[in-house]
Scaffold this motif. Structure first.
Motif, PDB file in Angstrom:
ATOM      1  N   THR A 126      15.417  -3.328   3.389  1.00  0.00           N
ATOM      2  CA  THR A 126      15.614  -2.556   2.265  1.00  0.00           C
ATOM      3  C   THR A 126      14.517  -3.175   1.179  1.00  0.00           C
ATOM      4  N   CYS A 127      14.072  -4.382   1.005  1.00  0.00           N
ATOM      5  CA  CYS A 127      12.972  -4.780   0.225  1.00  0.00           C
ATOM      6  C   CYS A 127      11.753  -4.034   0.523  1.00  0.00           C
ATOM      7  N   GLY A 128      11.423  -4.135   1.865  1.00  0.00           N
ATOM      8  CA  GLY A 128      10.337  -3.216   2.477  1.00  0.00           C
ATOM      9  C   GLY A 128      10.391  -1.862   1.792  1.00  0.00           C
ATOM     10  N   VAL A 129      11.640  -1.229   1.959  1.00  0.00           N
ATOM     11  CA  VAL A 129      11.901   0.340   1.679  1.00  0.00           C
ATOM     12  C   VAL A 129      11.073   0.407   0.320  1.00  0.00           C
ATOM     13  N   PHE A 130      11.846  -0.418  -0.419  1.00  0.00           N
ATOM     14  CA  PHE A 130      11.912  -0.500  -2.134  1.00  0.00           C
ATOM     15  C   PHE A 130      10.369  -0.539  -2.382  1.00  0.00           C
ATOM     16  N   GLN A 131       9.895  -1.621  -1.775  1.00  0.00           N
ATOM     17  CA  GLN A 131       8.239  -1.608  -1.959  1.00  0.00           C
ATOM     18  C   GLN A 131       7.504  -0.519  -1.823  1.00  0.00           C
ATOM     19  N   TYR A 132       7.787   0.020  -0.291  1.00  0.00           N
ATOM     20  CA  TYR A 132       6.824   1.136  -0.265  1.00  0.00           C
ATOM     21  C   TYR A 132       7.021   2.614  -0.975  1.00  0.00           C
ATOM     22  N   VAL A 133       8.211   2.562  -1.441  1.00  0.00           N
ATOM     23  CA  VAL A 133       8.810   3.779  -2.253  1.00  0.00           C
ATOM     24  C   VAL A 133       7.984   3.726  -3.612  1.00  0.00           C
ATOM     25  N   ASN A 134       8.151   2.400  -4.274  1.00  0.00           N
ATOM     26  CA  ASN A 134       7.531   2.016  -5.593  1.00  0.00           C
ATOM     27  C   ASN A 134       6.052   2.150  -5.068  1.00  0.00           C
ATOM     28  N   LEU A 135       5.193   1.826  -4.159  1.00  0.00           N
ATOM     29  CA  LEU A 135       3.834   1.986  -3.731  1.00  0.00           C
ATOM     30  C   LEU A 135       3.391   3.380  -3.860  1.00  0.00           C
ATOM     31  N   VAL A 136       4.198   4.235  -3.135  1.00  0.00           N
ATOM     32  CA  VAL A 136       3.841   5.817  -3.010  1.00  0.00           C
ATOM     33  C   VAL A 136       4.186   6.244  -4.275  1.00  0.00           C
ATOM     34  N   GLY A 137       5.216   6.071  -4.585  1.00  0.00           N
ATOM     35  CA  GLY A 137       5.781   6.778  -6.022  1.00  0.00           C
ATOM     36  C   GLY A 137       4.724   6.455  -7.227  1.00  0.00           C
ATOM     37  N   THR A 138       4.159   5.102  -7.342  1.00  0.00           N
ATOM     38  CA  THR A 138       3.291   4.845  -8.220  1.00  0.00           C
ATOM     39  C   THR A 138       1.783   5.720  -8.133  1.00  0.00           C
ATOM     40  N   ALA A 139       1.655   5.526  -6.841  1.00  0.00           N
ATOM     41  CA  ALA A 139       0.230   6.376  -6.458  1.00  0.00           C
ATOM     42  C   ALA A 139       0.410   7.765  -6.806  1.00  0.00           C
ATOM     43  N   VAL A 140       1.522   8.583  -6.491  1.00  0.00           N
ATOM     44  CA  VAL A 140       1.592   9.899  -6.832  1.00  0.00           C
ATOM     45  C   VAL A 140       1.718   9.951  -8.414  1.00  0.00           C
ATOM     46  N   GLY A 141       2.563   9.127  -9.121  1.00  0.00           N
ATOM     47  CA  GLY A 141       2.696   9.339 -10.524  1.00  0.00           C
ATOM     48  C   GLY A 141       1.497   9.086 -11.252  1.00  0.00           C
ATOM     49  N   TYR A 142       0.672   7.903 -10.782  1.00  0.00           N
ATOM     50  CA  TYR A 142      -0.469   7.806 -11.595  1.00  0.00           C
ATOM     51  C   TYR A 142      -1.516   9.014 -11.420  1.00  0.00           C
ATOM     52  N   THR A 143      -1.414   9.434 -10.284  1.00  0.00           N
ATOM     53  CA  THR A 143      -2.485  10.729 -10.045  1.00  0.00           C
ATOM     54  C   THR A 143      -1.942  11.806 -11.108  1.00  0.00           C
ATOM     55  N   ILE A 144      -0.620  12.060 -11.096  1.00  0.00           N
ATOM     56  CA  ILE A 144      -0.273  13.146 -11.999  1.00  0.00           C
ATOM     57  C   ILE A 144      -0.639  12.966 -13.749  1.00  0.00           C
ATOM     58  N   VAL A 178     -10.149  15.064  -8.371  1.00  0.00           N
ATOM     59  CA  VAL A 178     -11.281  14.055  -8.908  1.00  0.00           C
ATOM     60  C   VAL A 178     -10.665  12.631  -8.652  1.00  0.00           C
ATOM     61  N   PHE A 179      -9.581  12.389  -9.222  1.00  0.00           N
ATOM     62  CA  PHE A 179      -8.735  11.196  -9.153  1.00  0.00           C
ATOM     63  C   PHE A 179      -8.488  10.676  -7.767  1.00  0.00           C
ATOM     64  N   GLY A 180      -8.198  11.533  -7.014  1.00  0.00           N
ATOM     65  CA  GLY A 180      -7.710  11.009  -5.647  1.00  0.00           C
ATOM     66  C   GLY A 180      -9.283  10.643  -4.848  1.00  0.00           C
ATOM     67  N   ALA A 181     -10.082  11.508  -5.175  1.00  0.00           N
ATOM     68  CA  ALA A 181     -11.368  11.144  -4.612  1.00  0.00           C
ATOM     69  C   ALA A 181     -12.075   9.850  -5.006  1.00  0.00           C
ATOM     70  N   VAL A 182     -11.680   9.422  -6.331  1.00  0.00           N
ATOM     71  CA  VAL A 182     -12.023   8.164  -6.574  1.00  0.00           C
ATOM     72  C   VAL A 182     -11.424   6.947  -6.189  1.00  0.00           C
ATOM     73  N   GLN A 183     -10.267   7.407  -5.950  1.00  0.00           N
ATOM     74  CA  GLN A 183      -9.472   6.181  -5.205  1.00  0.00           C
ATOM     75  C   GLN A 183      -9.824   6.009  -3.820  1.00  0.00           C
ATOM     76  N   ILE A 184     -10.111   7.144  -3.250  1.00  0.00           N
ATOM     77  CA  ILE A 184     -10.558   6.783  -1.672  1.00  0.00           C
ATOM     78  C   ILE A 184     -11.695   6.387  -1.383  1.00  0.00           C
ATOM     79  N   LEU A 185     -12.701   6.573  -2.737  1.00  0.00           N
ATOM     80  CA  LEU A 185     -13.824   5.852  -2.624  1.00  0.00           C
ATOM     81  C   LEU A 185     -13.782   4.223  -2.848  1.00  0.00           C
ATOM     82  N   PHE A 186     -13.190   4.018  -3.782  1.00  0.00           N
ATOM     83  CA  PHE A 186     -12.710   2.458  -4.326  1.00  0.00           C
ATOM     84  C   PHE A 186     -12.078   1.644  -2.904  1.00  0.00           C
ATOM     85  N   SER A 187     -11.333   2.638  -2.292  1.00  0.00           N
ATOM     86  CA  SER A 187     -10.560   1.864  -1.105  1.00  0.00           C
ATOM     87  C   SER A 187     -11.239   1.481  -0.021  1.00  0.00           C
TER      88      SER A 187
END
Length: 313
Positions: A126-144, A178-187
Motif C-alpha cells: 500500500t505504501c508503494g501504491v501511495f507513492q506511485y499515485v503521489n508521483l503520477v498525480g504530482t506530475a500531472v498536477g504540475y503540468t496543469i 512544451v512543459f512535457g517536452a522540457v521534462q522529457i529533455l531533463f529526464s
C-alpha cells in the motif's frame, strides 16, 4: 522525481519484497562508510538545503488563498498546528532510519526500505501504491498548473497592452506540450539528481515561492492587474494542489511514520502513548479526507467549463 523513483519498492518474480541490494563504495580507494558505501560528506547545512527544496514548493502559492478561506485567526493557527505535526512525524521517521539498534543497526536507504523493515507486507504494497499515485498525480498536477501559470502571464501582458476589455483567451494545450517536452529533455540527463547547480537553483526557487506567497497574501493592496492574474490562476490551481496534498499527507507523512515508530519502540496497544499516536493519525486522516473531498468538488466545478484541447483560460 528521480528521488521518488529511488523510493519505489523492489519485488522478486514471486511477488516477495526484496531487501535493498548490497552497496559498495566507489573505486579508486575511496574511503568507505561503516556499511561499505562511499563515505558520506553531508553536513547539517546541506541536509537543511535538501529539506528546504523538498518541503517548499509551488504549493506555498496557494497558502494565501487557504488563509483567506479560514480567516486571519484560524488560517495561521491551522498552518502552525500542521507544521508541528509534520515536524513531529518527521522526527518519528528519522528514528526509523536504522533497523534494530539506532546507532549501529542496518540503514534504511529509502522510505520503502524502512516500511519493509518494520511493517507487514500489505503495508509495504500500500505504501508503494501511495507513492506511485503521489508521483503520477504530482506530475500531472504540475503540468496543469504550469500551463495555467504560463497562460496567466500571457493574459496579464495582453491586458496590459490591449486593456481589460480585450479578448486575451489562450489555449493551455500548447503550454502543457512544451512543459512535457522540457521534462522529457531533463529526464535524459545522467545523474540529474546529483547536479550541484540544480540543488542551488532548487533552493533559490523554493525561497522565491515563499516570497511570492508572501506577496499573494498582501494582494488586497495590489492594483487591478495583479487581481486579474490571481483570478486566472487560483481556482483550478488550488484544487489540484489541495487534492495532491490531501492524498499524500496522511499516509506518507503521518500513518507510516507513526506505525513504524510504534513497532520499533514496541509500544503496547491501548497504552496512553499508543492511544495518543493513533488519535493523532486518525485526526490527520479525517482532515485529509475532508480536504480531498473538498478539492474533488472544486475540481468538478472547474471541469464543467474545461474541454480537453479546446479550453481557453
Amino acid at each position: 522525481m528521480t528521488k521518488d523513483l529511488e523510493m519505489a519498492p523492489r519485488y522478486g518474480d514471486d511477488g516477495a519484497y526484496l531487501p535493498p541490494p548490497a552497496r559498495h563504495g566507489g573505486g579508486g580507494g575511496a574511503e568507505l562508510d561503516d556499511d561499505g558505501m562511499k563515505k558520506r560528506t553531508g553536513t547539517v547545512w546541506t541536509a537543511s538545503a535538501h529539506i528546504i527544496t523538498a518541503v517548499i514548493g509551488s504549493g506555498v502559492l496557494s497558502l494565501a488563498w487557504s488563509t483567506a478561506q479560514l480567516g486571519w485567526l484560524f488560517g495561521p493557527v491551522t498552518m502552525m498546528i500542521f507544521s508541528l505535526i509534520t515536524y513531529y512525524t518527521s522526527c518519528l521517521l528519522a528514528d526509523c532510519y536504522r533497523s534494530g539498534d539506532q546507532v549501529v543497526g542496518k540503514r534504511n536507504y529509502t522510505y520503502m526500505d524502512a516500511v519493509a523493515a518494520y511493517l507487514d507486507s500489505w503495508q509495504v504494497w500500500t505504501c508503494g501504491v501511495f507513492q506511485y499515485v503521489n508521483l503520477v498525480g504530482t506530475a500531472v498536477g504540475y503540468t496543469i498548473t504550469a500551463s495555467i501559470c504560463a497562460a496567466a502571464v500571457y493574459k496579464a501582458n495582453c491586458y496590459h497592452r490591449k486593456g481589460h476589455d480585450a479578448d486575451c483567451g489562450v489555449y493551455t494545450t500548447m503550454y502543457m506540450v512544451v512543459f512535457g517536452a522540457v521534462q522529457i529533455l531533463f529526464s535524459q540527463l545522467p545523474n540529474f539528481h546529483n547536479l550541484t547547480w540544480l540543488s542551488i537553483i532548487s533552493a533559490i526557487m523554493s525561497f522565491t515561492y515563499s516570497f511570492i506567497g508572501v506577496g499573494l497574501s498582501l494582494a488586497r493592496t495590489i492594483t487591478g492587474e495583479i487581481h486579474t492574474v490571481l483570478a486566472i490562476i487560483m481556482p483550478f490551481f488550488n484544487d489540484i494542489l489541495g487534492f495532491l496534498g490531501a492524498i499524500g499527507f496522511w499516509p506518507l507523512t503521518v500513518y507510516y511514520p507513526v506505525e513504524m515508530y510504534i513497532r520499533q519502540r514496541k509500544i503496547k496497544k491501548l497504552t496512553t502513548r499508543w492511544i495518543a499516536l493513533q488519535s493523532l493519525s486518525l485526526l490527520c486522516f479525517l482532515v485529509s479526507l475532508a480536504a480531498a473531498v473538498g478539492s474533488i468538488q472544486g475540481v468538478t466545478v472547474s471541469l464543467k467549463s474545461y474541454v480537453p484541447f479546446k479550453t481557453k483560460t
